[in-house]
Design a protein around this motif. Sequence first.
Motif, short mmCIF file in Angstrom:
data_model
loop_
_atom_site.label_atom_id
_atom_site.label_comp_id
_atom_site.label_asym_id
_atom_site.label_seq_id
_atom_site.Cartn_x
_atom_site.Cartn_y
_atom_site.Cartn_z
N LEU A 131 0.82 -1.21 0.00
CA LEU A 131 0.00 0.00 0.00
C LEU A 131 0.86 1.26 0.00
CD1 LEU A 131 -2.79 -1.16 2.47
CD2 LEU A 131 -3.05 -0.70 0.03
N VAL A 132 2.00 1.24 0.68
CA VAL A 132 2.93 2.37 0.61
C VAL A 132 3.44 2.53 -0.82
CG1 VAL A 132 5.21 3.18 1.31
CG2 VAL A 132 3.61 2.33 3.02
N ALA A 133 3.74 1.41 -1.46
CA ALA A 133 4.21 1.46 -2.85
C ALA A 133 3.13 2.03 -3.76
CB ALA A 133 4.61 0.06 -3.31
N VAL A 134 1.85 1.69 -3.50
CA VAL A 134 0.75 2.25 -4.29
C VAL A 134 0.73 3.76 -4.17
CG1 VAL A 134 -1.76 2.42 -4.42
CG2 VAL A 134 -0.68 0.18 -4.24
N HIS A 135 0.89 4.27 -2.95
CA HIS A 135 0.89 5.72 -2.75
C HIS A 135 2.10 6.37 -3.41
CE1 HIS A 135 -2.24 4.81 0.19
NE2 HIS A 135 -2.52 6.10 0.22
N LEU A 136 3.23 5.68 -3.40
CA LEU A 136 4.42 6.23 -4.08
C LEU A 136 4.19 6.30 -5.59
CD1 LEU A 136 7.29 4.48 -2.08
CD2 LEU A 136 6.59 6.89 -1.97
N LEU A 137 3.51 5.29 -6.13
CA LEU A 137 3.20 5.31 -7.56
C LEU A 137 2.24 6.45 -7.90
CD1 LEU A 137 2.81 1.49 -8.32
CD2 LEU A 137 4.63 3.02 -9.14
N ILE A 138 1.25 6.68 -7.02
CA ILE A 138 0.32 7.80 -7.23
C ILE A 138 1.10 9.12 -7.21
CG2 ILE A 138 -1.61 9.08 -6.22
CD1 ILE A 138 -2.68 6.39 -5.18
N ALA A 139 2.01 9.26 -6.23
CA ALA A 139 2.82 10.48 -6.15
C ALA A 139 3.69 10.64 -7.39
CB ALA A 139 3.68 10.45 -4.89
N ALA A 140 4.25 9.54 -7.88
CA ALA A 140 5.08 9.60 -9.08
C ALA A 140 4.26 10.01 -10.30
CB ALA A 140 5.76 8.25 -9.32
N HIS A 141 3.02 9.50 -10.37
CA HIS A 141 2.13 9.87 -11.47
C HIS A 141 1.85 11.37 -11.47
CE1 HIS A 141 -1.79 8.69 -13.80
NE2 HIS A 141 -0.98 9.43 -14.51
N ILE A 142 1.57 11.92 -10.28
CA ILE A 142 1.30 13.36 -10.17
C ILE A 142 2.55 14.16 -10.49
CG2 ILE A 142 0.64 15.19 -8.56
CD1 ILE A 142 -1.05 13.10 -7.09
N ALA A 143 3.71 13.69 -9.99
CA ALA A 143 4.97 14.41 -10.24
C ALA A 143 5.29 14.43 -11.73
CB ALA A 143 6.10 13.75 -9.46
N TYR A 144 5.03 13.31 -12.41
CA TYR A 144 5.30 13.27 -13.85
C TYR A 144 4.41 14.25 -14.60
CZ TYR A 144 5.72 11.52 -18.61
OH TYR A 144 5.93 11.43 -19.96
N TRP A 145 3.15 14.34 -14.17
CA TRP A 145 2.24 15.30 -14.81
C TRP A 145 2.72 16.73 -14.57
CZ3 TRP A 145 -1.52 18.08 -11.53
CH2 TRP A 145 -2.26 19.00 -12.24
N LEU A 146 3.13 17.04 -13.34
CA LEU A 146 3.60 18.40 -13.04
C LEU A 146 4.85 18.74 -13.83
CD1 LEU A 146 3.07 18.42 -9.16
CD2 LEU A 146 1.72 19.66 -10.87
N ALA A 147 5.69 17.74 -14.06
CA ALA A 147 6.95 18.00 -14.77
C ALA A 147 6.77 18.07 -16.27
CB ALA A 147 7.97 16.92 -14.42
N SER A 148 5.91 17.18 -16.81
CA SER A 148 5.79 17.10 -18.27
C SER A 148 4.59 17.86 -18.81
CB SER A 148 5.67 15.63 -18.70
OG SER A 148 4.46 15.07 -18.21
N GLY A 149 3.59 18.11 -17.97
CA GLY A 149 2.39 18.81 -18.43
C GLY A 149 1.33 17.90 -19.00
N SER A 150 1.66 16.61 -19.16
CA SER A 150 0.68 15.67 -19.71
C SER A 150 1.00 14.28 -19.20
CB SER A 150 0.72 15.69 -21.25
OG SER A 150 -0.22 14.76 -21.78
N THR A 151 -0.04 13.47 -19.01
CA THR A 151 0.18 12.11 -18.52
C THR A 151 -1.05 11.26 -18.82
OG1 THR A 151 0.83 10.79 -16.61
CG2 THR A 151 -0.73 12.58 -16.21
N VAL A 152 -1.01 10.01 -18.40
CA VAL A 152 -2.17 9.12 -18.54
C VAL A 152 -3.30 9.64 -17.67
CG1 VAL A 152 -2.99 6.76 -18.16
CG2 VAL A 152 -0.68 7.15 -19.02
N THR A 153 -4.52 9.56 -18.16
CA THR A 153 -5.66 10.00 -17.35
C THR A 153 -5.69 9.20 -16.04
OG1 THR A 153 -7.03 8.47 -18.64
CG2 THR A 153 -7.09 10.77 -19.27
#
Length: 687
Positions: A39-61
């Motif tokens: 479950l910690v890993a799941v939250h880290l993946l969610i955080a990584a998804h958000i970070a990628y969007w903030l950095a790139s401006g676009s990501t998977v829905t």
Amino acid sequence: MPEKPCKVGGNQVLAVAADSRAQLAVRPSKNSKRRAAVLVAVHLLIAAHIAYWLASGSTVTPLEPSEAMEFSKRGIVNAGLLFFAAMIVATAVFGRFFCGWGCHLVALQDLCRHWLKQLGITPRPLRSRLLAWVPLLAFLYMFIVPLVDRLLAQSSLAPSGWHLTTDRFWATFPDWPVALLTFLICGFASVYFLGAKGFCTYACPYGAVFGLADRLAPGRIRVTDACRGCAHCTAVCSSNVRVHEEVRDFGMVVDPGCMKCMDCVSVCPNDALYFGFGPPPLLAKPAAKPRPKHAAPLSGAEEATLAALFVLALFSFRGLYGQVPFLFSLGLAGMFAYLTLQALRLIYRPDVSLLHWPLKRGGRLIPKATPFFGLMAALFLIWIHSGVLQVHGWQRRRLHQQSAAIRSSWSEQLRGPARLTAAQRALVDAGIEHGRFIERWGLLVDPQNDLELAWFHLLRGEPEPVEQHLRRALPYAPYNAAMRLDFGNFLLATQRPAQAAELFRAALELDPELSGAQINLGLSLALGGDLDAAARSYRAALARQPQSALLHYNAGLIEAERGDLKRAAAGFQKALELDASLIAARRALARALCAGATTPAELRAGIEQYERALRAEPEDAESQLALGLTYLRLDELDRADQHLLAAVRLAPRSAAAHRALSELYERTGDRAGATRHRTLADALAPP
């Protein structure tokens, strides 16, 4: 040690007597740390998804089940829908494992349960029979009702588009403060008041469909002959499943609340439990001895009271200030309903506790209960205040819906209706009163309240508060395309086409399919004097929506303004192919054909379109005048006379119609008639 025989899955086993069973210590679960790590890993993946969007401006829905509502409402296929569908299919095979190993709200509930147990507090499940229906009803409301609405509207349920990536990742999520409050209420408070997995049991709509799929799953917690009925499995189950009774009666766990966290398997002192495949619960046959029935701790009257309180609380909080999302309001409603029920129990029960907090003993209130009354007084004030605001908001929305015809008139003409009737004026005034009440007494800005107030003031002919409300609402609704369209229309009507164009562009960035914004962007560019940019805008819009009759019509108008009558006529013809009832397009086609005609045959093609338009709207003075002038060009004076007289009858103050009649009478030798109509024309519009 006394023993007694017991049936488990059809096999004869021995069960330890209850007094000896209590002496056996429950060993710690080996899976707790493993699941916590996942479950910690799941939250880290969610955080990584958000970070990628903030950095790139676009990501998977977002890989969030709620995103599947886009398909229910509009037929949009996104990553959330695909993820949700995959989890449902997986649950139908392996059981309800995703909730236990992949849900962030389950992680928060388990964390809260762990902390409470560290403090010596064991959450007790509410076990309400009526509230247990809430998740299924919420699922039907979120996902099935929109599909039924589309069917009733005779819309296709086939996918209308794919939306697998986005540059607006947070568009469908609440603001950070609301998200944090959601986690606190749904992930923590619900455990304390409603029991471990309280939100899953009494609110989660996704859990409802996972629970249904779980009943089909061959993958279950199953039992061997080694089971001795010690109930260690039930003691560690965080999903409130009575594991030892289920495996005794069915040879497996059939309760759809089981989230396959495997704690029960891990703590079994005889290693009698395991995860395996076999007949699903729908085919399970209970043992000959029926399962013991555990009476619900709530009476029928308490069940009804709890359900009524839940509904009232849900109404009071759902969508409050445009900030409280549906799932958050479900959690709030459950908590408020339970606390209110506990307060009511103080009236008629001799002993009442709020988990570990005693409130009443032997018919007498305990002094330590005083903070509870303070808490309930504060909660009741919040509840009543929110409920009153919601009632005014409901009334305002109802009046706003009733004003749809008036607003449509304004939108079509980009100005208000010529004059409000007394009933319309009363409706608008009442809407403003309800909106002002919310504005005066609300604790936060409600962008929807501002938007609807702006409309009411617009219809009442008060431009200053319109702009004030719209400008205040925009920052609180960063992803609301319709609000930007409405504001742009207002700026366009008040002769500010450049500012309007900016808002139309912003609306189209948020919703590229918003046809009103596409149409009015071209119009604002044209009014700003840039006809070429307007034409390019319409061509780009038509590339996205080639089946929009209104886009073809408006594109034709711009081409006519640019002088390209051939392209304009093609646009009008395409609009009529798509929507033969679009009379404005037929009149525009007639004008374009007649204006570009160089032969009588081409003029007659225009006449045919005018006549078809007049058959649909015979009282249209403009078409009567245009048709009369066209017959004048063909020197068919009798027909010209017929249509020009009709134009003057329908529009007696039309200088153009009187001048056309004057010209006609000059040709026929009626000098008196020609002079009379020329004089009238000069009086109406001096040359």
